[in-house]
Design an enzyme around this catalytic site. Structure first.
Site, mmCIF file in Angstrom:
data_model
loop_
_atom_site.group_PDB
_atom_site.id
_atom_site.type_symbol
_atom_site.label_atom_id
_atom_site.label_comp_id
_atom_site.label_asym_id
_atom_site.label_seq_id
_atom_site.Cartn_x
_atom_site.Cartn_y
_atom_site.Cartn_z
ATOM 1 N N PRO A 64 0.811 -1.211 0.000
ATOM 2 C CA PRO A 64 0.000 0.000 0.000
ATOM 3 C C PRO A 64 0.849 1.268 0.000
ATOM 4 C CG PRO A 64 -0.191 -1.164 2.116
ATOM 5 C CD PRO A 64 0.764 -1.954 1.271
ATOM 6 N N GLY B 195 6.299 5.502 5.122
ATOM 7 C CA GLY B 195 7.068 4.716 6.091
ATOM 8 C C GLY B 195 7.402 3.318 5.627
ATOM 9 N N LEU B 196 6.707 2.835 4.586
ATOM 10 C CA LEU B 196 6.936 1.455 4.133
ATOM 11 C C LEU B 196 7.848 1.381 2.919
ATOM 12 C CD1 LEU B 196 3.409 -0.175 4.516
ATOM 13 C CD2 LEU B 196 5.317 -0.095 6.123
ATOM 14 N N GLY B 197 8.481 2.503 2.590
ATOM 15 C CA GLY B 197 9.370 2.501 1.432
ATOM 16 C C GLY B 197 8.609 2.412 0.123
ATOM 17 N N ASP C 47 16.342 2.717 1.713
ATOM 18 C CA ASP C 47 15.054 2.262 1.174
ATOM 19 C C ASP C 47 15.209 1.625 -0.197
ATOM 20 O OD1 ASP C 47 14.106 3.469 3.451
ATOM 21 O OD2 ASP C 47 12.524 4.604 2.455
ATOM 22 N N ALA D 56 10.400 4.175 -2.808
ATOM 23 C CA ALA D 56 11.551 3.413 -3.317
ATOM 24 C C ALA D 56 11.091 2.151 -4.049
ATOM 25 C CB ALA D 56 12.481 3.041 -2.162
ATOM 26 N N ALA D 57 10.075 1.485 -3.499
ATOM 27 C CA ALA D 57 9.574 0.261 -4.154
ATOM 28 C C ALA D 57 9.028 0.604 -5.531
ATOM 29 C CB ALA D 57 8.495 -0.386 -3.288
HETATM 30 C C1 MEV Z 1 12.909 6.653 5.328
HETATM 31 O O1 MEV Z 1 12.357 5.367 5.140
HETATM 32 C C2 MEV Z 1 14.196 6.558 6.079
HETATM 33 C C3 MEV Z 1 14.903 7.891 6.331
HETATM 34 O O2 MEV Z 1 16.006 7.583 7.171
HETATM 35 C C4 MEV Z 1 15.359 8.564 5.072
HETATM 36 C C5 MEV Z 1 16.505 7.830 4.403
HETATM 37 O O3 MEV Z 1 17.231 7.114 5.059
HETATM 38 O O4 MEV Z 1 16.676 8.038 3.195
HETATM 39 C C6 MEV Z 1 14.015 8.857 7.104
#
Ligand code: MEV
Length: 313
Positions: free
Chosen positions: A92, A96-98, A143, A101-102
């Site tokens: 989803p 916070g779940l990346g 990520d 990036a995914a």
């Molecule tokens: C985000 O998932 C993690 C952070 O540390 C950013 C990053 O490392 O690129 C907040």
């Protein structure tokens, strides 16, 4: 038509600190973003079919366009190349779940296939890092690395611009976790910038916290590898406290952490950029996992009950 996918992730130790060269521990989860890319007729057309938190797609729209242009450039293609992109999959669009990036890894892989570029995973990871700059400003790379390779890993950014230190971690068996979303979309770039500004303005407060975060990641690795799960949980709780101190938690995240712990989770913390987004709770065993997940479901909250330490390419 080219297809690709990228894993979602949870950070167990070290988010934010990892941007500044402290080690972090991340695990991919068994949900991924899929992308299909075809050569287009005019401009960039993105159809986003992911299940998302309310407002997620709108909030991320401009960053998404910038991220795709950056990726095309990194692949030596015209950044204005007309493309039709579809994004979907089981991960989803919760902060916070990346998810960014995914989706970048999925799109990079799909472009790679559509244009027959033959890029290695290493190159896909680099391309996705370029995309992460659009979403996070100054990303650590944790990520996109998790989204590309999957699995459970130790990650340390090389602050001199050299290759990051990435090591696969082995644990005795996968461990159940519960992820719960606050439903709030967070701007990772603003969160990362905020920490950097506060750290610069108040080194006397921030330096010791960064050093404690580094110690926690080291201790977290030992505890994970030794299967001392109570200890892992304790260290995650401690990590959440430090994240509160650097100003990246929120009332909603603290509430979710509290509920998880009251239901018996052996550790709980925010995961990812904070300021909204998601909480992760360590809940070894199916029964504990169900108990914690059901407490959140009963409040109408979105939950992912999954495991760490499972998948890897
Ligand atoms: C985000 O998932 C993690 C952070 O540390 C950013 C990053 O490392 O690129 C907040």
């Amino acid at each position: 038509m080219g297809k690709g996918s990228g894993y979602g992730k949870v950070i167990l130790f070290g988010e934010h600190f990892v941007v500044h060269g402290v080690a972090g521990i991340v695990s991919a989860i068994d949900s991924s973003t899929d992308a299909i890319v075809s050569k287009g007729e005019s401009g960039l057309v993105v159809k986003d079919d992911r299940k998302t938190a309310k407002g997620y797609s709108e909030e991320k729209r401009l960053q998404q366009i910038e991220s795709i242009e950056r990726m095309l450039k990194a692949m030596d293609l015209d950044p204005k190349l007309p493309l039709d992109i579809w994004i979907g999959g089981s991960l989803p669009g919760f902060s916070g779940l990346g998810a960014s990036a995914a989706s970048s890894v999925a799109i990079a892989r799909a472009i790679n296939e559509e244009f027959g570029l033959n890029l290695s995973n290493e190159k896909i990871n680099q391309v996705a890092y370029e995309a992460e700059i659009a979403y996070a400003g100054n990303p650590s790379g944790i990520d996109n690395t998790a989204a590309t390779y999957g699995g459970l890993m130790w990650f340390k950014k090389d602050s001199t611009g050299g290759p990051d230190l990435v090591e696969r971690l082995k644990i005795q068996m996968p461990i159940e976790i519960v992820i719960c979303s606050t439903g709030k979309v967070a701007n990772t770039k603003a969160m990362v910038e905020g920490v950097a500004e506060r750290k610069k303005a108040n080194p006397a407060k921030y330096e010791p916290l960064f050093s404690q975060a580094g110690d926690l990641t080291v201790a977290g690795r030992s505890a994970l590898e030794a299967g001392k799960l109570e200890k892992v949980g304790e260290l995650m709780n401690e990590n959440h406290r430090i994240l509160q101190e650097i100003g990246v938690s929120s009332v909603e995240l603290d509430y979710l952490v509290d509920v998880a712990r009251k239901q018996g989770a052996i550790g709980a913390k925010l995961t990812g950029g904070g300021g909204g987004g998601c909480m992760v709770a360590l809940t070894p065993g199916k029964d504990l996992q169900e108990k914690v997940a059901n407490a959140f479901r009963a409040e109408g909250l979105e939950v992912l009950a999954t495991k760490i330490g499972v998948i890897a390419r």
